[in-house]
Write a protein that holds these residues in place. Structure first.
Motif, PDB file in Angstrom:
ATOM      1  N   LYS A   1       0.800  -1.226   0.000  1.00  0.00           N
ATOM      2  CA  LYS A   1       0.000   0.000   0.000  1.00  0.00           C
ATOM      3  C   LYS A   1       0.833   1.278   0.000  1.00  0.00           C
ATOM      4  CE  LYS A   1      -4.165  -1.980   1.900  1.00  0.00           C
ATOM      5  NZ  LYS A   1      -4.181  -2.724   3.149  1.00  0.00           N
TER       6      LYS A   1
ATOM      7  N   GLY B   1       8.180   5.118   7.955  1.00  0.00           N
ATOM      8  CA  GLY B   1       7.037   4.255   7.648  1.00  0.00           C
ATOM      9  C   GLY B   1       7.039   3.797   6.195  1.00  0.00           C
ATOM     10  N   GLN B   2       7.395   4.725   5.284  1.00  0.00           N
ATOM     11  CA  GLN B   2       7.474   4.350   3.860  1.00  0.00           C
ATOM     12  C   GLN B   2       8.576   3.324   3.641  1.00  0.00           C
ATOM     13  OE1 GLN B   2       8.103   8.255   2.225  1.00  0.00           O
ATOM     14  NE2 GLN B   2       5.949   8.520   1.674  1.00  0.00           N
TER      15      GLN B   2
ATOM     16  N   ARG C   1       7.699  -0.109   4.720  1.00  0.00           N
ATOM     17  CA  ARG C   1       6.865  -0.781   3.719  1.00  0.00           C
ATOM     18  C   ARG C   1       7.709  -1.326   2.568  1.00  0.00           C
ATOM     19  NH1 ARG C   1       1.079   1.934   4.183  1.00  0.00           N
ATOM     20  NH2 ARG C   1       1.490   2.893   6.184  1.00  0.00           N
TER      21      ARG C   1
ATOM     22  N   SER D   1       3.317   7.088  16.052  1.00  0.00           N
ATOM     23  CA  SER D   1       2.184   7.515  15.228  1.00  0.00           C
ATOM     24  C   SER D   1       2.048   6.730  13.920  1.00  0.00           C
ATOM     25  CB  SER D   1       2.320   9.011  14.914  1.00  0.00           C
ATOM     26  OG  SER D   1       3.498   9.225  14.157  1.00  0.00           O
ATOM     27  N   VAL D   2       3.128   6.134  13.435  1.00  0.00           N
ATOM     28  CA  VAL D   2       3.002   5.389  12.167  1.00  0.00           C
ATOM     29  C   VAL D   2       3.001   3.873  12.381  1.00  0.00           C
ATOM     30  CG1 VAL D   2       4.006   7.230  10.774  1.00  0.00           C
ATOM     31  CG2 VAL D   2       5.486   5.423  11.625  1.00  0.00           C
TER      32      VAL D   2
ATOM     33  N   GLY E   1      -0.246   1.941  11.348  1.00  0.00           N
ATOM     34  CA  GLY E   1      -0.381   1.847   9.890  1.00  0.00           C
ATOM     35  C   GLY E   1       0.453   0.708   9.324  1.00  0.00           C
TER      36      GLY E   1
ATOM     37  N   ASN F   1      -0.940  -2.647  10.394  1.00  0.00           N
ATOM     38  CA  ASN F   1      -2.140  -2.997   9.637  1.00  0.00           C
ATOM     39  C   ASN F   1      -1.776  -3.548   8.266  1.00  0.00           C
ATOM     40  OD1 ASN F   1      -3.957  -2.385  11.625  1.00  0.00           O
ATOM     41  ND2 ASN F   1      -4.224  -0.255  10.953  1.00  0.00           N
ATOM     42  N   VAL F   2      -0.769  -2.944   7.637  1.00  0.00           N
ATOM     43  CA  VAL F   2      -0.327  -3.446   6.336  1.00  0.00           C
ATOM     44  C   VAL F   2       0.205  -4.872   6.505  1.00  0.00           C
ATOM     45  CG1 VAL F   2       1.404  -3.180   4.510  1.00  0.00           C
ATOM     46  CG2 VAL F   2       0.168  -1.180   5.356  1.00  0.00           C
TER      47      VAL F   2
END
Ligand SMILES: Nc1ncnc2c1ncn2[C@@H]1O[C@H](COP(=O)(O)OP(=O)(O)OP(=O)(O)O)[C@@H](O)[C@H]1O
Ligand SMILES: [Mg+2]
Length: 334
Positions: free
Chosen positions: A150, A168-169, A172, A198-199, A202, A205-206
């Motif tokens: 995502k 966070g990127q 991923r 904070s990340v 996210g 969840n991924v």
């Protein structure tokens, strides 16, 4: 193990696995210090296909060492580990090559996991190249992997470098890299511990979403019960290289049985990924793994220890839905 012609339910079988590191100089050994760190010391459990298991415990209890054994980044120094029925220590070259694609590590620190001088495209092309995927097929797979985790508009990331991405990127991207060869089994070693709170949710969840979509079997390593609870239906609690308790995460959170698990749970009253933690009620820090206590390795921090704990190492026994290695439950097995 099922005896039918179907694939066995069990993907990985760990039997009495040990990982003992040799450390220290000859001099320190002469002075009576042990030269062996028993990072993993006789651990047994099965991992069923599609299962997500959290490996939980304080720093130094052997979680990463166990993860490294499961991925054959380290060989057992005792016991054995089977993957799809093949002993990891005795795999031939071809079977090992297949295993290397089937089983992947997601690193703790995304900034360590990718070469800072590689563009995102190059970082993701590397495993494809190693697996012999032809050049012309790589770009499509790279974009599909980035879509899977995502990252919005994946093409815009291909020519960027790690330092140009947020934590966070980048995490991923690290996940995409681990998943690009479509593994069956992943070991995620504290995958969000370096990320800003904070990340975290996210990225978690991924991870959960990808795992469910691909039907991955996953080991999720963390010292944080709240994170394990968020991701894993089953939890294995480790202490000084051994398993203390193993069972369904919700049962462990609601009614921990082992005194060590009780301490872990009491430090997180309402486990949640953003929760702040109380210190453990059993004092800080596990003892030196080179000189663990006799009998039960937890006994010198255990509020419930009694004589037997110093003489006999408790064997894991079934108590309800769980396995517990503690003399308090002797005679209650079943
Ligand atoms: N290569 C090594 N050589 C010698 N000792 C090691 C090595 N790697 C780990 N150890 C020791 O083995 C024990 C278990 O380490 P491990 O990294 O598996 O713990 P961990 O549970 O992952 O801890 P953390 O939560 O801090 O990551 C520790 O005492 C550690 O110092
Ligand atoms: Mg670790």
């Amino acid at each position: 193990m099922m005896m039918s012609g179907k694939k066995s339910d069990v993907l990985v079988s760990v039997f009495e696995a040990k990982l003992h590191y040799r450390v220290g100089s000859a001099l320190s050994v002469m002075r009576g210090h042990s030269s062996v760190v028993k990072a993993v010391d006789g651990v047994s459990f099965d991992i069923r296909r599609g299962e997500s298991i959290g490996l939980l415990g304080e720093s130094g209890c052997g979680k990463s060492s166990m993860g490294r054994l499961l991925l054959k980044l380290e060989d057992v120094t005792g016991g054995n580990i089977n993957f799809e029925g093949y002993d990891l220590s005795g795999m031939g070259r071809l079977r090992l090559k297949k295993f290397r694609a089937q089983a992947q590590l997601i690193f703790q620190n995304p900034f360590d996991a990718v070469n800072p001088r590689f563009s995102i495209r190059a970082a993701l092309a590397e495993p494809l190249e190693n697996a012999g995927i032809p050049r012309k097929d790589r770009e499509a797979k790279i974009i599909a992997a980035l879509e899977l985790v995502k990252l919005p508009d994946p093409k815009q990331f291909l020519d960027r470098y790690p330092h140009q991405l947020s934590g966070g990127q980048l995490q991923r991207v690290v996940m995409a890299r681990a998943l690009i060869l479509e593994p069956e089994f992943v070991v995620a070693d504290e995958p969000v511990s370096m990320l800003d709170v904070s990340v975290r949710a996210g990225v978690l969840n991924v991870f959960r979403d990808v795992r469910d979509r691909l039907g991955l079997t996953a080991i999720y390593i963390s010292h944080d019960l709240a994170l394990v609870r968020y991701v894993c239906e089953r939890t294995i609690v480790m202490y000084l290289g051994r398993i203390m308790e193993d069972g369904p995460t919700e049962d462990i959170v609601r009614e921990p049985l082992h005194p060590y698990t009780k301490a872990l749970v009491s430090a997180v009253p309402v486990p949640h990924p953003d929760q702040s933690h109380e210190p453990l009620p059993i004092g800080r820090g596990a003892p030196d793994p080179r000189n663990p206590p006799s009998g039960c390795v937890f006994r010198d921090r255990c509020p419930k220890a009694f004589a037997r704990c110093a003489s006999d190492a408790p064997k894991p026994q079934t108590v309800g839905t769980r396995l517990v290695a503690c003399h308090l439950y002797d005679g209650e097995a079943g």
